[in-house]
Design an enzyme around this catalytic site. Structure first.
Site, PDB file in Angstrom:
ATOM      1  N   THR A  13      54.650   7.683  69.491  1.00 14.65           N
ATOM      2  CA  THR A  13      54.980   9.013  70.028  1.00 14.65           C
ATOM      3  C   THR A  13      53.740   9.884  70.140  1.00 14.65           C
ATOM      4  OG1 THR A  13      57.126   8.842  68.964  1.00 14.65           O
ATOM      5  CG2 THR A  13      56.455  11.038  69.627  1.00 14.65           C
ATOM      6  N   VAL A  14      52.957   9.947  69.062  1.00 12.13           N
ATOM      7  CA  VAL A  14      51.795  10.843  69.050  1.00 12.13           C
ATOM      8  C   VAL A  14      50.691  10.317  69.973  1.00 12.13           C
ATOM      9  CG1 VAL A  14      49.987  11.859  67.592  1.00 12.13           C
ATOM     10  CG2 VAL A  14      52.340  11.699  66.741  1.00 12.13           C
ATOM     11  N   LYS A 106      48.937  12.318  57.619  1.00 15.29           N
ATOM     12  CA  LYS A 106      49.056  13.081  56.357  1.00 15.29           C
ATOM     13  C   LYS A 106      49.171  12.180  55.138  1.00 15.29           C
ATOM     14  CE  LYS A 106      53.055  12.564  58.443  1.00 15.29           C
ATOM     15  NZ  LYS A 106      53.916  12.991  59.510  1.00 15.29           N
ATOM     16  N   ILE A 137      51.595  23.615  64.890  1.00 17.53           N
ATOM     17  CA  ILE A 137      51.129  24.921  64.378  1.00 17.53           C
ATOM     18  C   ILE A 137      49.670  24.787  63.936  1.00 17.53           C
ATOM     19  CG2 ILE A 137      51.527  26.802  62.733  1.00 17.53           C
ATOM     20  CD1 ILE A 137      54.366  25.798  62.352  1.00 17.53           C
ATOM     21  N   GLY A 188      62.119  11.308  68.362  1.00 22.55           N
ATOM     22  CA  GLY A 188      60.720  11.017  68.003  1.00 22.55           C
ATOM     23  C   GLY A 188      60.172  11.933  66.927  1.00 22.55           C
ATOM     24  N   GLU A 191      59.550   9.696  61.060  1.00 25.80           N
ATOM     25  CA  GLU A 191      58.606   8.588  60.922  1.00 25.80           C
ATOM     26  C   GLU A 191      59.359   7.287  61.236  1.00 25.80           C
ATOM     27  OE1 GLU A 191      55.381   9.391  60.201  1.00 25.80           O
ATOM     28  OE2 GLU A 191      56.171  11.404  60.259  1.00 25.80           O
ATOM     29  N   ASP A 202      57.094  13.370  52.720  1.00 22.91           N
ATOM     30  CA  ASP A 202      56.253  13.821  53.839  1.00 22.91           C
ATOM     31  C   ASP A 202      55.856  15.300  53.643  1.00 22.91           C
ATOM     32  OD1 ASP A 202      55.446  13.327  56.879  1.00 22.91           O
ATOM     33  OD2 ASP A 202      56.459  15.254  56.790  1.00 22.91           O
ATOM     34  N   LYS A 206      52.090  17.026  52.960  1.00 23.03           N
ATOM     35  CA  LYS A 206      51.562  18.176  53.731  1.00 23.03           C
ATOM     36  C   LYS A 206      51.205  19.330  52.797  1.00 23.03           C
ATOM     37  CE  LYS A 206      54.107  16.812  57.872  1.00 23.03           C
ATOM     38  NZ  LYS A 206      55.426  16.874  58.515  1.00 23.03           N
ATOM     39  N   GLY A 303      56.880  15.996  67.227  1.00 27.36           N
ATOM     40  CA  GLY A 303      57.070  15.758  68.659  1.00 27.36           C
ATOM     41  C   GLY A 303      55.741  15.447  69.323  1.00 27.36           C
TER      42      GLY A 303
END
Ligand code: HSE
Length: 421
Positions: A13-14, A106, A137, A188, A191, A202, A206, A303
């Site tokens: 996805t990324v 991460k 962000i 998406g 993970e 997760d 972060k 996303g």
């Protein structure tokens, strides 16, 4: 105009978002910068899965990571493959070959970040990872620049898009937990293995990265008590609503007297607070600091395109550093050791929910050593908000309820923590 050559690891996805956005924004990038990017190679695990991938003309698809990490022409490696072990070897190899790194990983940054970042510093290459926290962000750059001169006292984040999406769908659309999670996977956000998303791991990773920037403290996974959303029930969400509260998966780090208190888990937030209105895949980070007071940063937390935009912003910084010949400065330079403490052990308020209960109010009152602040009864549940109580009082109450054949669930009330000053 100078051309800066990029290699990409991973086309999930990324990775696909990075490929798309690099092409879409190429004209703007060459208008605003004195360089352009060329995506030379993309490494994937399985070539057969990517035969139809739309890559720029001339970009080479390979299933050998070393084709990217060892290519002398590639100046920046974008790591979007995820996972820890293989990604770590690939990144270290690329750094040793003097390539700057942009990563969204991460898990790797939280668990082995210090070691790899030190290697990048020693070799003199850039290592940026804006996309690793809160997707789109731009929070790490804000912490390392605009807020560097301020003293941050607390960070409260909704920093897992999947968990927030699931809780919102359960509350607003009465979706079952499993259905909501499947939808998050389809979109998406989650993970490949969503365990880390729903179990709070997760978000904990972060928070570890955020705490390095905000407090200069490098916490380990074991320093932060963490829980997920797997046991949150529709009754808890409904009763919270009736009491003017919203349940969110929060990640909190709070510095008091040189001690850093932290916690990741579901918590009730008064509906009057900005974080209570952060829904779906949106993330938000509320920062309390001495000079600014409270600032809140919101945006999409997962996303393809939001995450890819964070990667592209890192690419621009590194591209400029390469042109100027000034790579090798750390993204975060703040170090200030403080004692790691658990927020779960300090006195606080709790929202307690008992489902399918027939317990008499008088029996319930007798089990408590306090007066409930608020109570609400639904068709299948009873819920009450405690005053500030100690962790021991909470445990005694939960044990007594279980002894009565009840199955109590509880979440803390955010910002009700009472630290000794
Ligand atoms: N699975 C992560 C989330 C993706 O849901 O927030 C972004 O880190």
């Amino acid at each position: 105009m100078e051309t800066i050559t990029i290699g990409l690891l991973g086309l999930g996805t990324v990775g696909q978002g990075v490929v798309t956005l690099l092409q879409k924004q190429a004209a703007k990038i060459s208008r605003t910068q004195n360089f352009r990017f060329k995506l030379k190679r993309v490494a994937v695990r399985n070539l057969a899965h990517h035969q139809t991938a739309e890559l720029p003309v001339g970009t080479i698809l390979t299933d050998k990571i070393t084709d990217v990490t060892d290519d002398p022409e590639i100046q920046i490696v974008v790591e979007a493959m995820g996972g820890v072990d293989v990604a770590k070897v690939a990144i270290c190899q690329a750094i040793l070959n003097k390539k700057s790194i942009i990563s969204a990983n991460k898990d790797l940054l939280a668990t082995a970040g210090e070691e790899i970042l030190q290697l990048a510093k020693t070799v003199g290459v850039d290592f940026f990872y804006e996309a690793s926290v809160a997707g789109g962000i731009p929070i790490l750059r804000v912490l390392s620049s605009s807020l560097e001169t301020d003293q941050i006292t607390q960070i409260t984040g909704i920093i897992n898009g999947t968990a927030n999406y699931v809780l919102t769908a359960m509350e607003r659309e009465q979706q079952a937990y499993v259905t909501a999670l499947k939808n998050a996977q389809k979109l998406g956000y989650a993970e490949l293995n969503p365990t880390n998303d729903v179990q709070g791991i997760d978000a904990t990773y972060k928070l570890i990265i955020l705490s390095r920037f905000a407090f200069g403290q490098s916490l380990a996974l074991t320093d932060i008590p963490h829980q997920g959303i797997t046991t949150i029930s529709p009754a808890q969400l409904a009763s919270a609503n009736r009491l003017g509260l919203k349940i969110k998966l929060l990640a909190v780090a709070k510095e008091v007297n040189q001690q850093l208190f932290s916690f990741v888990g579901p918590a009730a937030i008064p509906a009057t607070e900005p974080l209570a209105h952060v829904n779906g895949v949106q993330n938000a980070i509320a920062i309390q600091s001495n000079a600014l007071g409270e600032t809140t940063y919101t945006g999409p937390g997962a996303g393809a395109h939001p995450t890819a935009n964070s990667i592209l912003s890192d690419l621009l910084v590194t591209g400029n550093n390469i042109v100027k010949g000034i790579c090798g400065h750390e993204f975060n330079r703040y170090r200030k050791p403080s004692a790691a403490q658990s927020l779960t052990t300090v006195p606080q308020q709790y929202l307690i929910t008992i489902e399918d209960t027939k317990i008499e109010p008088s029996v319930l009152a007798n089990l408590c050593q306090f007066t409930w602040q608020q109570q609400v009864t639904g068709e299948h549940y009873w819920s009450g908000l405690t005053p500030v109580i100690s962790a021991t009082t909470l445990t005694t109450l939960l044990d007594s309820l279980k002894h009565q054949g009840q199955q109590p669930h509880y979440v803390p009330l955010s910002n009700s923590w009472q630290m000794a000053s």
